[in-house]
Design an enzyme around this catalytic site. Structure first.
Site, PDB file in Angstrom:
ATOM      1  N   HIS A  96       0.852  -1.193   0.000  1.00 57.45           N
ATOM      2  CA  HIS A  96       0.000   0.000   0.000  1.00 57.45           C
ATOM      3  C   HIS A  96       0.891   1.247   0.000  1.00 57.45           C
ATOM      4  O   HIS A  96       1.956   1.250   0.624  1.00 57.45           O
ATOM      5  CB  HIS A  96      -0.928  -0.005   1.215  1.00 57.45           C
ATOM      6  CG  HIS A  96      -1.988   1.049   1.136  1.00 57.45           C
ATOM      7  ND1 HIS A  96      -1.725   2.380   1.413  1.00 57.45           N
ATOM      8  CD2 HIS A  96      -3.291   0.983   0.762  1.00 57.45           C
ATOM      9  CE1 HIS A  96      -2.839   3.071   1.233  1.00 57.45           C
ATOM     10  NE2 HIS A  96      -3.798   2.260   0.830  1.00 57.45           N
ATOM     11  N   GLU A 165      -4.091   1.559  -7.340  1.00 58.80           N
ATOM     12  CA  GLU A 165      -4.563   2.704  -6.552  1.00 58.80           C
ATOM     13  C   GLU A 165      -3.712   3.930  -6.862  1.00 58.80           C
ATOM     14  O   GLU A 165      -2.620   4.089  -6.300  1.00 58.80           O
ATOM     15  CB  GLU A 165      -4.432   2.401  -5.051  1.00 58.80           C
ATOM     16  CG  GLU A 165      -5.240   1.217  -4.579  1.00 58.80           C
ATOM     17  CD  GLU A 165      -5.564   1.310  -3.096  1.00 58.80           C
ATOM     18  OE1 GLU A 165      -6.739   1.312  -2.765  1.00 58.80           O
ATOM     19  OE2 GLU A 165      -4.641   1.397  -2.277  1.00 58.80           O
ATOM     20  N   SER A 209     -10.880   6.440  -3.424  1.00 60.54           N
ATOM     21  CA  SER A 209     -12.117   7.224  -3.339  1.00 60.54           C
ATOM     22  C   SER A 209     -13.348   6.543  -3.938  1.00 60.54           C
ATOM     23  O   SER A 209     -14.237   7.223  -4.445  1.00 60.54           O
ATOM     24  CB  SER A 209     -11.910   8.597  -3.989  1.00 60.54           C
ATOM     25  OG  SER A 209     -10.933   9.330  -3.270  1.00 60.54           O
ATOM     26  N   GLY A 230     -11.284   2.134   1.009  1.00 64.31           N
ATOM     27  CA  GLY A 230     -10.803   2.619   2.303  1.00 64.31           C
ATOM     28  C   GLY A 230     -11.917   3.274   3.093  1.00 64.31           C
ATOM     29  O   GLY A 230     -12.724   2.598   3.756  1.00 64.31           O
TER      30      GLY A 230
HETATM   31  P1  PGA Z   1      -9.947   5.437  -0.038  1.00 64.00           P
HETATM   32  O1  PGA Z   1      -8.684   4.478   0.285  1.00 64.00           O
HETATM   33  O2  PGA Z   1     -11.049   4.546  -0.549  1.00 64.00           O
HETATM   34  O3  PGA Z   1     -10.287   6.074   1.284  1.00 64.00           O
HETATM   35  O4  PGA Z   1      -9.502   6.418  -1.057  1.00 64.00           O
HETATM   36  C1  PGA Z   1      -8.333   3.420  -0.537  1.00 64.00           C
HETATM   37  C2  PGA Z   1      -7.086   2.743  -0.017  1.00 64.00           C
HETATM   38  O5  PGA Z   1      -6.173   3.442   0.440  1.00 64.00           O
HETATM   39  O6  PGA Z   1      -6.986   1.499  -0.072  1.00 64.00           O
END
Ligand code: PGA
Length: 248
Positions: A96, A165, A209, A230
């Site tokens: 990540h 991501e 997001s 997330g």
């Molecule tokens: P987010 O995070 O959906 O809050 O943007 C995704 C992640 O970091 O796995």
């Protein structure tokens, strides 16, 4: 098969299992109509208990990271893939951008992926370009390198799910244009076949997001195999909305 994977990050205490309980009820109702998998990467503190609680449920419990050394070692505060498996994990997120920013380089990530697979854990391997790299149109090159420098040819790709991501989209409310995302994922799948063999079918998720409002935009993107979620995974309603709107 589509994947909806929650990443709780530094969120959750014992009683937060109620969130997963409600999500599990929804999946049960949905189960005969749609084919998808739900997984939740919870903090280390909850793995053992939640794995027991959700043992016979539709939700798989996993971790958000592991240490690069396996089994036992004298590293204060660290947890190995071997220990995660023992605690009841079925998967672990590796690479990540939060952890890359804290020093996870490609050698470390290689060790982590290898240890996870050796312990029969599935791996959610995160990759993603930053804003500058996107602006310079380096996205595909960056993503390909992030994979090539870590995955060895003999890694069993069935144990790995890639999560694309873009760093600029994590927690910002910004998402890629659908045609851009579709192109990136298609090209990446093609490149992976060239590098790792035609018969290898890597799954690629999108993360950054994702919420109930934008989920329906992704429905047409057949190459995207699911989502790493997330912020919206911390609420049962928001998480269920993503599933509902994706299939609407
Ligand atoms: P987010 O995070 O959906 O809050 O943007 C995704 C992640 O970091 O796995």
């Amino acid at each position: 098969m589509k994947y909806f994977i929650g990443n709780w990050k530094m969120f959750g205490i014992e009683k937060s299992f109620k969130i997963l309980k409600k999500i599990n009820l929804h999946i049960k109702k949905d189960f005969y109509k749609k084919s998808y998998k739900v997984m939740f990467a919870v903090p280390y503190t909850l793995i053992s208990n939640y794995s027991k609680k959700f043992k016979n449920s539709k939700i798989l419990i996993g971790a958000q990271n592991c240490y690069f050394k396996d089994h036992f070692s004298s590293n204060t505060g660290q947890i190995s893939a071997f220990m995660l498996k023992d605690a009841g994990c079925s998967f672990v997120i590796i690479g990540h951008s939060d952890n890359r920013a804290e020093g996870d380089n490609e050698n470390i990530l290689y060790e982590k992926v290898k240890n996870a697979i050796n312990n029969n854990l599935n791996v959610i391997f995160c990759i993603g370009e930053n804003k500058k790299q996107k602006e310079k149109k380096q996205t595909l090159k960056v993503l390909t390198n992030q994979i090539k420098r870590v995955f060895k040819k003999d890694f069993n790709e069935k144990k790995i799910i890639i999560a694309y991501e873009p760093i600029w989209s994590i927690g910002t409310g910004k998402i890629p244009k659908t045609n851009e995302l579709s192109n990136t994922v298609k090209k990446l799948k093609k490149t992976l076949k060239i590098n790792y063999g035609r018969k290898k079918n890597f799954k690629i998720l999108y993360g950054g997001s994702v919420d109930g409002t934008n989920a329906s935009k992704f429905s047409k993107l057949t190459d995207v195999d699911g989502f790493l979620i997330g912020g919206a995974s911390k609420s049962d309603k928001k998480f269920i909305d993503i599933i509902k709107n994706y299939y609407r």
